[in-house]
Motif scaffolding. Structure first.
Motif, PDB file in Angstrom:
ATOM      1  N   TYR A   1     -32.286  12.347   6.913  1.00 51.04           N
ATOM      2  CA  TYR A   1     -32.179  11.106   5.933  1.00 51.04           C
ATOM      3  C   TYR A   1     -30.565  11.522   5.136  1.00 51.04           C
ATOM      4  N   LEU A   2     -29.864  10.595   5.220  1.00 48.63           N
ATOM      5  CA  LEU A   2     -28.543  10.516   4.453  1.00 48.63           C
ATOM      6  C   LEU A   2     -28.342   9.451   3.283  1.00 48.63           C
ATOM      7  N   MET A   3     -28.549  10.103   2.085  1.00 47.95           N
ATOM      8  CA  MET A   3     -28.485   9.233   0.777  1.00 47.95           C
ATOM      9  C   MET A   3     -27.285   9.542   0.066  1.00 47.95           C
ATOM     10  N   GLN A   4     -26.737   8.247  -0.291  1.00 46.68           N
ATOM     11  CA  GLN A   4     -25.761   8.300  -1.225  1.00 46.68           C
ATOM     12  C   GLN A   4     -26.065   7.649  -2.507  1.00 46.68           C
ATOM     13  N   ASP A   5     -25.344   8.259  -3.702  1.00 49.97           N
ATOM     14  CA  ASP A   5     -25.868   7.869  -4.764  1.00 49.97           C
ATOM     15  C   ASP A   5     -24.962   8.116  -5.921  1.00 49.97           C
ATOM     16  N   ILE A   6     -24.782   7.640  -7.105  1.00 53.09           N
ATOM     17  CA  ILE A   6     -23.949   8.054  -8.195  1.00 53.09           C
ATOM     18  C   ILE A   6     -23.951   9.539  -8.427  1.00 53.09           C
ATOM     19  N   GLY A   7     -22.582  10.148  -8.499  1.00 50.53           N
ATOM     20  CA  GLY A   7     -22.932  11.463  -8.695  1.00 50.53           C
ATOM     21  C   GLY A   7     -22.749  12.154  -9.989  1.00 50.53           C
ATOM     22  N   GLY A   8     -23.024  11.247 -10.951  1.00 53.76           N
ATOM     23  CA  GLY A   8     -23.293  11.774 -12.513  1.00 53.76           C
ATOM     24  C   GLY A   8     -24.274  12.634 -12.538  1.00 53.76           C
ATOM     25  N   SER A   9     -24.291  13.157 -13.844  1.00 52.02           N
ATOM     26  CA  SER A   9     -25.444  14.117 -14.159  1.00 52.02           C
ATOM     27  C   SER A   9     -26.426  13.500 -14.937  1.00 52.02           C
ATOM     28  N   ALA A  10     -27.752  13.910 -14.928  1.00 51.94           N
ATOM     29  CA  ALA A  10     -28.952  13.456 -15.668  1.00 51.94           C
ATOM     30  C   ALA A  10     -28.777  13.736 -17.167  1.00 51.94           C
ATOM     31  N   LYS A  11     -27.657  14.809 -17.363  1.00 51.48           N
ATOM     32  CA  LYS A  11     -27.354  14.948 -18.911  1.00 51.48           C
ATOM     33  C   LYS A  11     -26.185  14.366 -19.407  1.00 51.48           C
TER      34      LYS A  11
ATOM     35  N   ALA B   1     -18.295   4.975 -18.824  1.00 49.33           N
ATOM     36  CA  ALA B   1     -18.917   4.140 -19.645  1.00 49.33           C
ATOM     37  C   ALA B   1     -18.957   2.829 -18.791  1.00 49.33           C
ATOM     38  N   LEU B   2     -18.222   2.628 -17.815  1.00 48.01           N
ATOM     39  CA  LEU B   2     -18.704   1.379 -16.938  1.00 48.01           C
ATOM     40  C   LEU B   2     -20.097   1.456 -16.210  1.00 48.01           C
ATOM     41  N   LEU B   3     -20.085   2.755 -15.775  1.00 46.45           N
ATOM     42  CA  LEU B   3     -21.487   2.977 -15.066  1.00 46.45           C
ATOM     43  C   LEU B   3     -22.648   2.894 -16.061  1.00 46.45           C
ATOM     44  N   TYR B   4     -22.691   3.406 -17.363  1.00 48.33           N
ATOM     45  CA  TYR B   4     -23.781   3.512 -18.310  1.00 48.33           C
ATOM     46  C   TYR B   4     -23.773   1.932 -18.464  1.00 48.33           C
ATOM     47  N   ALA B   5     -22.966   1.010 -18.707  1.00 49.27           N
ATOM     48  CA  ALA B   5     -22.860  -0.258 -19.093  1.00 49.27           C
ATOM     49  C   ALA B   5     -23.603  -1.091 -17.564  1.00 49.27           C
TER      50      ALA B   5
ATOM     51  N   THR C   1     -28.761   3.957 -13.350  1.00 47.78           N
ATOM     52  CA  THR C   1     -27.519   4.255 -12.605  1.00 47.78           C
ATOM     53  C   THR C   1     -27.291   5.753 -12.765  1.00 47.78           C
ATOM     54  N   MET C   2     -27.436   6.088 -13.842  1.00 49.05           N
ATOM     55  CA  MET C   2     -27.032   7.648 -14.157  1.00 49.05           C
ATOM     56  C   MET C   2     -28.139   8.653 -14.145  1.00 49.05           C
TER      57      MET C   2
END
Length: 361
Positions: free
Chosen positions: A279-289, A300-304, A324-325
């Motif tokens: 299984y190859l999964m791409q997602d946004i690489g930001g942190s949960a924190k 800021a754009l990603l959170y918006a 997203t994040m």
């Protein structure tokens, strides 16, 4: 009862004035970004890149657009420092270095594609006011041109590097694709990545599932146009999905975090893989924190976008609204919880925004 704010000597007047100046710059930049989106959709940047210094009449003729509106749009680009202007002969010019970030097949990636997200946020304002007041969600169909924007994004972040950078992350997968295996793209959207693989690997068999009928219709039209016989697309709600030991290779590109139940989806995909499958999964690489994302690209754009799209879309399906994040840590935990034999995450040097997980059964 109104309570007056006590402005003592602790109030930093310079700090307040500097912040007001910063807000003014944000307003200017926000307006410019919306105009960049417009220029992208009308292909004005592409035409400017091919033109010598030219007057607004010449640019209007080249683009087939109204001169008066072109002239006003150009004014925004000039005062924003994007297009050069010569007041003596009233000509406009887009230099090659800036075109490398703003045109189709741009050398450094077409940043104007992402400007469309900002434009879309404005269109969703009334819907978001309702969501804030009621706690309700939205559906994919509430977002005009969403799949078109995501397809353009995928073209740059996924398709462009698919064979050189992305598939090589999975040991031996390219040789297996050449021999012939069964492949699923879960949450395929308009299917750009899957279509590219189907053309490249005619011996393999490809299926794309997505919840949205308009995206699937577009993808199937592409299948007919390209006369491909080894691929099909199907509208399907992946809630509770599981087809036991059917697939050799499953992919998901930027699709898991806004599902109704990401853990349930990952569990089902894992059970649907054959022995030895990947299984190859791409997602946004930001942190949960949140504190780890202060310097993350486009945070800021990603959170918006998360606030206006990914979170409410999940809530609208009855989901938790992870957003997203949701964080690479959350994604990795879910993959491990699903019971994959091994889970590796990768980051590509040319793509600081995304994380790529390779999970083996």
């Amino acid at each position: 009862m109104n309570v007056a704010i006590d402005q003592t000597e602790d109030f930093d007047q310079t700090k307040a004035e500097n912040f007001a100046e910063r807000l003014g710059e944000m307003l200017n930049t926000g307006a410019t970004v919306v105009m960049i989106s417009l220029g992208h959709k009308l292909k004005i940047f592409d035409h400017l890149a091919d033109m010598p210094p030219s007057g607004s009449e010449q640019i209007a003729e080249k683009t087939g657009l109204s001169e008066r509106y072109i002239r006003e749009w150009l004014a925004v680009m000039v005062v924003s420092g994007i297009v050069a202007y010569n007041p003596e002969d009233k000509t406009y010019y887009l230099c090659a270095e800036y075109a490398a970030c703003l045109t189709t097949d741009a050398e450094l990636g077409n940043m104007a594609v992402f400007a469309q997200h900002t434009s879309l946020l404005g269109q969703m304002e009334e819907s978001m006011i309702r969501c804030f007041k009621t706690g309700e969600g939205t559906s994919y169909g509430d977002y005009p041109c969403f799949h078109q924007i995501m397809a353009e994004d995928s073209g740059q972040t996924v398709v462009a590097g698919l064979f050189e950078h992305i598939l090589p992350l999975v040991p031996g997968i390219q040789a297996r694709l050449e021999q012939g295996i069964d492949v699923l793209d879960a949450g395929c959207g308009r299917g750009a990545a899957l279509l590219a693989m189907a053309e490249h690997y005619p011996n393999s068999r490809f299926v794309g599932y997505d919840l949205c009928a308009d995206a699937i219709d577009f993808a199937n039209a592409q299948v007919k146009e390209r006369k491909l016989t080894n691929i099909r697309f199907e509208q399907r709600d992946l809630t509770g999905y599981m087809e036991a030991e059917r697939w050799d290779f499953i992919t998901s590109f930027d699709a898991v975090h806004d599902q109704k139940d990401p853990q349930d989806l990952i569990d089902g995909l894992k059970m649907s893989l054959k022995s030895g499958g990947t299984y190859l999964m791409q997602d946004i690489g930001g942190s949960a924190k949140l504190e780890n994302n202060l310097d993350f690209p486009f945070s800021a754009l990603l959170y918006a976008v998360s606030c206006a799209h990914c979170t409410p879309v999940s809530i609208g399906q009855g989901g938790k609204g992870l957003g997203t994040m949701w964080g690479w840590e959350t994604a990795e935990t879910m993959l491990l919880r699903a019971g994959f034999r091994s889970v590796e995450h990768h980051r590509l040097e040319h793509d600081p925004m995304n994380v790529w997980f390779v999970s083996q059964v």
